[in-house]
Scaffold this motif. Structure first.
Motif, PDB file in Angstrom:
ATOM      1  N   HIS A 193       0.851  -1.189   0.000  1.00 34.06           N
ATOM      2  CA  HIS A 193       0.000   0.000   0.000  1.00 34.06           C
ATOM      3  C   HIS A 193       0.886   1.237   0.000  1.00 34.06           C
ATOM      4  N   LYS A 194       0.289   2.341  -0.327  1.00 29.65           N
ATOM      5  CA  LYS A 194       1.016   3.608  -0.332  1.00 29.65           C
ATOM      6  C   LYS A 194       1.411   3.965   1.102  1.00 29.65           C
ATOM      7  N   TYR A 195       2.666   4.420   1.275  1.00 31.69           N
ATOM      8  CA  TYR A 195       3.140   4.764   2.618  1.00 31.69           C
ATOM      9  C   TYR A 195       2.177   5.777   3.236  1.00 31.69           C
ATOM     10  N   THR A 196       1.669   5.437   4.431  1.00 35.22           N
ATOM     11  CA  THR A 196       0.604   6.236   5.043  1.00 35.22           C
ATOM     12  C   THR A 196       0.999   6.744   6.413  1.00 35.22           C
ATOM     13  N   TYR A 198      -0.478   8.818   9.740  1.00 30.62           N
ATOM     14  CA  TYR A 198      -1.799   9.091  10.318  1.00 30.62           C
ATOM     15  C   TYR A 198      -1.685   9.751  11.688  1.00 30.62           C
ATOM     16  N   TYR A 222       3.242  10.980  -0.174  1.00 29.36           N
ATOM     17  CA  TYR A 222       2.764  10.183   0.960  1.00 29.36           C
ATOM     18  C   TYR A 222       1.260  10.395   1.122  1.00 29.36           C
ATOM     19  N   LYS A 223       0.597   9.388   1.664  1.00 27.37           N
ATOM     20  CA  LYS A 223      -0.813   9.522   2.025  1.00 27.37           C
ATOM     21  C   LYS A 223      -0.892   9.901   3.498  1.00 27.37           C
ATOM     22  N   PHE A 224      -1.740  10.866   3.826  1.00 23.25           N
ATOM     23  CA  PHE A 224      -1.947  11.286   5.214  1.00 23.25           C
ATOM     24  C   PHE A 224      -3.407  11.042   5.593  1.00 23.25           C
ATOM     25  N   VAL A 225      -3.622  10.549   6.799  1.00 22.50           N
ATOM     26  CA  VAL A 225      -4.972  10.270   7.283  1.00 22.50           C
ATOM     27  C   VAL A 225      -5.157  10.905   8.657  1.00 22.50           C
ATOM     28  N   ASN A 240      -3.661  15.289  -0.382  1.00 18.75           N
ATOM     29  CA  ASN A 240      -3.250  13.934   0.016  1.00 18.75           C
ATOM     30  C   ASN A 240      -3.680  13.581   1.445  1.00 18.75           C
ATOM     31  N   GLU A 242      -6.739  12.421   3.956  1.00 19.81           N
ATOM     32  CA  GLU A 242      -8.069  11.837   4.106  1.00 19.81           C
ATOM     33  C   GLU A 242      -8.528  12.074   5.540  1.00 19.81           C
ATOM     34  N   TYR A 259      -1.581   1.345   8.488  1.00 19.14           N
ATOM     35  CA  TYR A 259      -0.849   2.596   8.361  1.00 19.14           C
ATOM     36  C   TYR A 259       0.579   2.398   8.880  1.00 19.14           C
TER      37      TYR A 259
END
Length: 348
Positions: A193-196, A198, A222-225, A240, A242, A259
């Motif tokens: 998965h894309k490096y996340t 959070y 990078y994905k941020f949650v 980027n 969520e 994550y």
């Protein structure tokens, strides 16, 4: 059997697992009653979170914002509950309940303790005058109870300066709860998965969403949650990021399973349960250098600590990882059992 009455305006966030942990862990030895206030992030399934022997009392007048009408009503209702439940000890949590309950129960002979979960005068979003007023208020209110129970070392050091009766009981994590949530089948572990990155918590001034957004915008790959909801959601504008909205604590843990890194941009903390959860799960942890965060994260030992957005970005990009050390620290020092053992000593 002694009756312990907990009072809080905020039965959510990090306060909820602390109060529920004490009640559930010690309900064989004490009768527990919990008075809680009106917040939009209070879970709807409190009966599932607390042991069935714990009595829950909802007070809609006990709110975060100051209101003469609501506060007088809350004080009246708290006094009525004390009269009805006849507690041996009253344990008050957080600033607003700390004001209403200590003022409202002035003259009440029952033993009263207060846990700030982060003193209000330490907030970094207040000017110096307001912080001075709040500190003076806390010093006065400290005389209206039998002691301050601090949830972390820094809070304990501050508490000793405003009260001669201060004790340290560090927040503890219910690791069994985390293990059960992680083992549930609804969310399988994703191998690729894309490096996340959070974080978890209310989207408000304390958690500094503006800085979180700045860091995310500087790392577009990078994905941020952000797990949570709140009044400052509009500050999270980077494409980027969520925002999940409110989730149950079980669902927060299940989400975090996939994550990679926990990022805390907080301006102030007590002793954060969400960070403890991330540490126990062995996540890479990058946190702001504030009290509470830096009590759990020893830079270069159990995670890394940053000073500004540029520093945070470089730490997120590097390969430093201290998941095993962080997990071991939580197991050894910050378990729910240790917290309950210390509470029992104080209650006795």
């Amino acid at each position: 059997m002694k009756t312990i009455l907990h009072v809080t305006e905020v039965l959510s966030g990090g306060v909820l697992p602390v109060i529920s942990g004490i009640c559930n862990g010690l309900c064989d030895k004490y009768r527990f009653v919990v008075i809680y206030g009106d917040r939009d992030d209070v879970p709807k399934n409190l009966n599932e979170i607390f042991d069935s022997r714990v009595k829950l009392i909802y007070l809609p007048s006990l709110k975060l914002k100051i209101s003469l009408k609501d506060d007088l009503s809350a004080i009246k209702e708290i006094r009525r509950c004390v009269k009805d439940e006849k507690p041996d000890i009253i344990h008050i949590h957080s600033t607003k309940a700390g004001i209403d309950a200590r003022v409202g129960l002035l003259g009440c002979k029952v033993t009263k303790y207060y846990t700030p979960h982060g003193f209000c005068f330490l907030r970094k979003d207040q000017n110096n005058i307001k912080r001075f007023i709040l500190k003076t208020m806390e010093k006065t209110l400290a005389k209206m109870c039998d002691g301050i129970i601090a949830c972390g070392k820094y809070e304990y050091e501050v508490a000793k300066k405003i009260s001669t009766k201060a004790v340290l009981i560090e927040n503890g994590l219910d690791t069994e709860f985390v293990d059960k949530a992680l083992a549930e089948e609804e969310l399988k572990e994703e191998k690729e998965h894309k490096y996340t990155v959070y974080t978890a918590g209310r989207i408000g001034p304390q958690k500094n969403p503006k800085l979180f957004n700045e860091i995310a915008s500087n790392l577009p790959d990078y994905k941020f949650v952000w797990i949570g909801e709140g009044e400052d959601k509009n500050l999270l504008t980077s494409t980027n990021i969520e925002v999940t909205g409110l989730l149950s604590r079980r669902d927060v843990i299940k989400r975090a399973k996939n994550y990679d890194c926990y990022l805390s941009t907080s301006l102030w903390e007590g002793l954060p349960i969400a960070l403890m959860e991330a540490m126990y799960m062995g996540k890479k942890c990058v946190v702001s250098d504030v009290e509470g965060n830096n009590e759990l994260i020893k830079d270069g030992e159990t995670g890394t600590v940053f000073d500004d957005a540029e520093n945070a970005c470089s730490l997120l990009l590097d390969s430093d990882y201290y998941g095993k050390e962080a997990n071991q620290l939580i197991k050894n020092k910050y378990s729910i059992n240790k917290m309950c053992e210390k509470c029992e000593k104080v209650y006795e």
